[in-house]
Design an enzyme around this catalytic site. Structure first.
Site, PDB file in Angstrom:
ATOM      1  N   HIS A  86       2.618  29.201  32.965  1.00 22.54           N
ATOM      2  CA  HIS A  86       3.011  30.452  32.319  1.00 22.54           C
ATOM      3  C   HIS A  86       2.358  30.582  30.943  1.00 22.54           C
ATOM      4  O   HIS A  86       2.015  29.585  30.296  1.00 22.54           O
ATOM      5  CB  HIS A  86       4.526  30.537  32.191  1.00 22.54           C
ATOM      6  CG  HIS A  86       5.224  30.760  33.499  1.00 22.54           C
ATOM      7  ND1 HIS A  86       6.522  31.193  33.579  1.00 22.54           N
ATOM      8  CD2 HIS A  86       4.791  30.646  34.781  1.00 22.54           C
ATOM      9  CE1 HIS A  86       6.867  31.324  34.851  1.00 22.54           C
ATOM     10  NE2 HIS A  86       5.838  30.982  35.594  1.00 22.54           N
TER      11      HIS A  86
ATOM     12  N   GLU B  21       3.495  31.329  28.022  1.00 16.59           N
ATOM     13  CA  GLU B  21       4.202  30.697  26.899  1.00 16.59           C
ATOM     14  C   GLU B  21       3.877  29.208  26.825  1.00 16.59           C
ATOM     15  O   GLU B  21       3.666  28.660  25.740  1.00 16.59           O
ATOM     16  CB  GLU B  21       5.721  30.847  27.056  1.00 16.59           C
ATOM     17  CG  GLU B  21       6.224  32.271  27.107  1.00 16.59           C
ATOM     18  CD  GLU B  21       6.329  32.822  28.522  1.00 16.59           C
ATOM     19  OE1 GLU B  21       7.153  33.733  28.709  1.00 16.59           O
ATOM     20  OE2 GLU B  21       5.603  32.370  29.425  1.00 16.59           O
TER      21      GLU B  21
END
Length: 142
Positions: A70, A72
Site C-alpha cells: 500500500h 502508506e
C-alpha cells in the site's frame, strides 16, 4: 480559507499526482508524509515490491491483494527515518485499517484524505476512524 487548509489541499494534490505512478489497473493510491513545518518527508504509491514483475497478477484481485504494498507503507519505508509527529496525506481515500494501525505505530499524528467512502472499503474505513480516534490522531476528511 485557512492557511492549514491551503497546505492540506496542496499536499492532497501531490498525493493525487503520486497515485498516478501506480501500475494497478483498478485502484491507484498515493501518500505523502509531511513534517510539522510543511516539508515533504516521503512519498509512496501502491504497487508490487521492487524486483517483482508488474504482470498479469495485477489483474487478478485475489492475488494482487496478497502481493501489493500500500502507498502508506511504501511512503513509510522510503522515509528512511522517524516520522513521529508528521501528517499523512492519502489519495483517493483514507487509509485502510491495516495501514492506519501501522501509521499510528510509526508516530503519525494527523491524517488528511478526501471524503470518499468507497463501498469496497467502508468497513475498513470505519475501523480506521475508530483506531485514529482511540490513538488521538487527528483525522481530516476533505
Amino acid at each position: 480559507m485557512s492557511n492549514e487548509r491551503k497546505w492540506d489541499l496542496r499536499f492532497l494534490d501531490i498525493a493525487k499526482a503520486v497515485s498516478g505512478w501506480s501500475k494497478d489497473p483498478s485502484t491507484k493510491t498515493g501518500a505523502v508524509i509531511v513534517d510539522p513545518w510543511n516539508r515533504v518527508v516521503s512519498m509512496g504509491f501502491n504497487g508490487f515490491p521492487q524486483r517483482i514483475e508488474d504482470d498479469d497478477r495485477l489483474h487478478v484481485r485475489e492475488v494482487k491483494y496478497e502481493m501489493i504494498v500500500h502507498c502508506e507503507v511504501n511512503a513509510l519505508i522510503f522515509a528512511k527515518g522517524d516520522i513521529e509527529g508528521c501528517t499523512l496525506y492519502t489519495w483517493p481515500f483514507m487509509s485502510c485499517s491495516r495501514c492506519a494501525a501501522i501509521m499510528i505505530q510509526a508516530g503519525i499524528r494527523r491524517h488528511v484524505a478526501p471524503d470518499n467512502p468507497d463501498p469496497r472499503w467502508v468497513k475498513s474505513f470505519e475501523l480506521s476512524t475508530q483506531l485514529f480516534h482511540e490513538a488521538d490522531v487527528e483525522l481530516v476528511l476533505l
